[in-house]
Design an enzyme around this catalytic site. Structure first.
Site, mmCIF file in Angstrom:
data_model
loop_
_atom_site.group_PDB
_atom_site.id
_atom_site.type_symbol
_atom_site.label_atom_id
_atom_site.label_comp_id
_atom_site.label_asym_id
_atom_site.label_seq_id
_atom_site.Cartn_x
_atom_site.Cartn_y
_atom_site.Cartn_z
ATOM 1 N NE ARG A 261 -1.654 1.902 3.514
ATOM 2 C CZ ARG A 261 -1.470 1.814 4.831
ATOM 3 N NH1 ARG A 261 -2.091 0.906 5.539
ATOM 4 N NH2 ARG A 261 -0.642 2.651 5.453
ATOM 5 C CG HIS A 265 -6.120 2.434 6.377
ATOM 6 N ND1 HIS A 265 -6.260 1.152 5.899
ATOM 7 C CD2 HIS A 265 -7.324 2.772 6.920
ATOM 8 C CE1 HIS A 265 -7.501 0.733 6.141
ATOM 9 N NE2 HIS A 265 -8.146 1.700 6.754
ATOM 10 C CE1 TYR A 274 1.134 2.568 8.925
ATOM 11 C CE2 TYR A 274 -0.030 4.317 10.080
ATOM 12 C CZ TYR A 274 0.100 3.479 8.986
ATOM 13 O OH TYR A 274 -0.791 3.573 7.950
HETATM 14 C C1 LIG Z 1 -14.876 -5.858 11.642
HETATM 15 C C2 LIG Z 1 -14.032 -4.632 11.528
HETATM 16 N N1 LIG Z 1 -13.062 -4.384 12.425
HETATM 17 C C3 LIG Z 1 -12.294 -3.286 12.313
HETATM 18 C C4 LIG Z 1 -12.496 -2.402 11.293
HETATM 19 C C5 LIG Z 1 -11.604 -1.156 11.177
HETATM 20 N N2 LIG Z 1 -10.743 -1.333 9.994
HETATM 21 C C6 LIG Z 1 -11.004 -0.718 8.832
HETATM 22 S S1 LIG Z 1 -9.875 -1.081 7.660
HETATM 23 C C7 LIG Z 1 -8.995 -2.062 8.710
HETATM 24 C C8 LIG Z 1 -7.722 -2.739 8.269
HETATM 25 C C9 LIG Z 1 -7.934 -3.738 7.189
HETATM 26 O O1 LIG Z 1 -6.701 -4.181 6.728
HETATM 27 P P1 LIG Z 1 -6.558 -5.115 5.484
HETATM 28 O O2 LIG Z 1 -7.582 -6.197 5.523
HETATM 29 O O3 LIG Z 1 -5.138 -5.537 5.386
HETATM 30 O O4 LIG Z 1 -6.957 -4.193 4.235
HETATM 31 P P2 LIG Z 1 -6.200 -2.897 3.648
HETATM 32 O O5 LIG Z 1 -6.877 -1.714 4.267
HETATM 33 O O6 LIG Z 1 -4.765 -3.001 4.005
HETATM 34 O O7 LIG Z 1 -6.442 -2.935 2.187
HETATM 35 C C10 LIG Z 1 -9.597 -2.083 9.973
HETATM 36 C C11 LIG Z 1 -9.069 -2.828 11.119
HETATM 37 C C12 LIG Z 1 -13.546 -2.663 10.382
HETATM 38 N N3 LIG Z 1 -13.796 -1.854 9.349
HETATM 39 N N4 LIG Z 1 -14.287 -3.784 10.501
#
Ligand SMILES: Cc1ncc(C[n+]2csc(CCOP(=O)(O)OP(=O)(O)O)c2C)c(N)n1
Ligand SMILES: [Mg+2]
Length: 363
Positions: A261, A265, A274
């Site tokens: 990425r 985020h 971080y």
């Molecule tokens: C069930 C749930 N827990 C926490 C969140 C908060 N949250 C939003 S994005 C994210 C990280 C997701 O990471 P990843 O699956 O690696 O996807 P990326 O954003 O890196 O594409 C989190 C923890 C959420 N949206 N849903």
């Protein structure tokens, strides 16, 4: 006597790669780089257009037109490679960052923009293109993809479903239920995990103790494969193989596309808090678009004409996005309640009337 268990699969930690970071072909022989020139150019066009539109999304957010946006910069090869080899009738179950896949399916920039503007309820039009609405609730959509795959099979369709998930999503219980259910039912489903190294500020190394995400497939009895997620041809080849297997009764596959990425985020995040600048620099040198362009030049597919065509399409799509977002009419908020159930429930009707009454006061 107990049933014999399936023979354990082995997973290669070395990702499948067809084109090196410097654009030269690798010695990989299990998968082919040989696609028709029109397909090779189309993949390039799709990646560049995705990146340009992504930049426009960020600009619009910075200009106050969108509350939030999650950039896919750096992940274009993974998304385009994986989606481009599928049939238009194969259902995609996205997380939220799959702009490249949305564009490939003919979802318009304005339709994607409405989701990020919060002007429409989660992109219901996506379903007209065999794409499920985005899943902000992390990990939940893996189960939807498995259920849809099992349904397609029972209806005698030969379509497959693909769940696009993040590395972080594989830390959720739902993801593991989906992997298991898919595997025991031999569902025609592919889990395409974009391991972009981060789940917001949590690095992938803090999310699992095993050697890789692909290795998780071993415990579920399905093939697991790591692929260079910044190599569009490798992603195309690996997904084509997994989809073919699923389509012909061979069950699910878990693909881990190793990518990065490049941006924050979301537009609300500050990744300098971080992760190090060195890490980012290291991955910038593995940029999926620059690498693929060099490769296309070396095989004589890249041309000025291609570049002009791509630039013109990017320009047109960015203008389309801007026109749809800036000063675009918002949807009727009452529609929010109309598509939850076939028939509105009394409670939803009450909530709708309350909202309309409040809006009427503001008007
Ligand atoms: C069930 C749930 N827990 C926490 C969140 C908060 N949250 C939003 S994005 C994210 C990280 C997701 O990471 P990843 O699956 O690696 O996807 P990326 O954003 O890196 O594409 C989190 C923890 C959420 N949206 N849903
Ligand atoms: Mg991630």
């Amino acid at each position: 006597m107990a049933e014999p268990y399936a023979t354990p699969q082995s997973v290669d930690l070395d990702p499948v790669r067809l084109v090196e970071a410097d654009g030269s072909p690798t010695s990989e022989t299990r998968y082919s780089r040989d696609l028709p020139p029109e397909t090779l150019s189309w993949l390039y066009e799709s990646m560049v257009v995705t990146r340009d539109l992504d930049t426009e999304f960020i600009n619009l957010q910075r200009q106050g037109e969108l509350a939030l946006y999650a950039s896919c910069r750096g992940q274009e090869a993974a998304q385009i490679g994986a989606a481009a080899c599928l049939r238009k009738t194969d259902w995609l179950f996205p997380q939220y960052r799959e702009i490249g896949a949305f564009l490939l399916r003919g979802i318009t920039p304005g339709q994607i923009g409405a989701v990020w503007r919060g002007a429409w309820h989660g992109g219901l039009e996506f379903t007209n293109h065999c794409v499920a609405p985005i899943a902000i609730a992390i990990g939940t959509h893996g189960l939807h993809a498995v259920g849809a795959a099992m349904a397609a099979e029972r209806l005698g369709e030969d379509s497959v479903t693909v769940a696009f998930m993040g590395d972080g999503a594989t830390s959720e219980g739902d993801a593991h239920e989906a992997f298991n259910m898919a595997s025991v039912s031999k569902a025609p489903c592919v889990f395409f995990i974009q391991n972009n190294q981060w789940a917001i500020s949590v690095p992938v190394g803090h999310q699992m103790a095993g050697p890789s995400i692909a290795h998780r497939a071993v415990g579920y009895g399905m093939p697991g494969i790591r692929v260079d997620g910044n190599d569009v041809l490798a992603c195309y080849a690996v997904m084509a193989e997994a989809a073919e297997r699923a389509r012909h009764g061979g069950g699910p596959t878990l693909i881990e596309a190793v990518t990065y990425r490049m941006g924050p985020h979301t537009t609300s995040d500050d990744p300098t808090r971080y992760r190090s600048a060195d890490e980012v620099q290291d991955w910038l040198a593995r940029d999926p678009i620059a690498r693929y362009r060099t490769y296309l030049e070396s095989v004589g597919v890249f041309s000025e004409r291609l570049q002009e065509r791509v630039a013109a399409r990017s320009h047109r799509l960015c203008a389309e996005l801007r026109d749809a977002i800036v000063g675009g009419a918002d949807h009727d908020p009452a529609e929010l309640f109309d598509t939850v159930y076939a028939e509105i429930t009394p409670e939803l009707a009450r909530q709708r009337d309350e909202l309309l009454a409040e809006l009427a006061k503001e008007a």
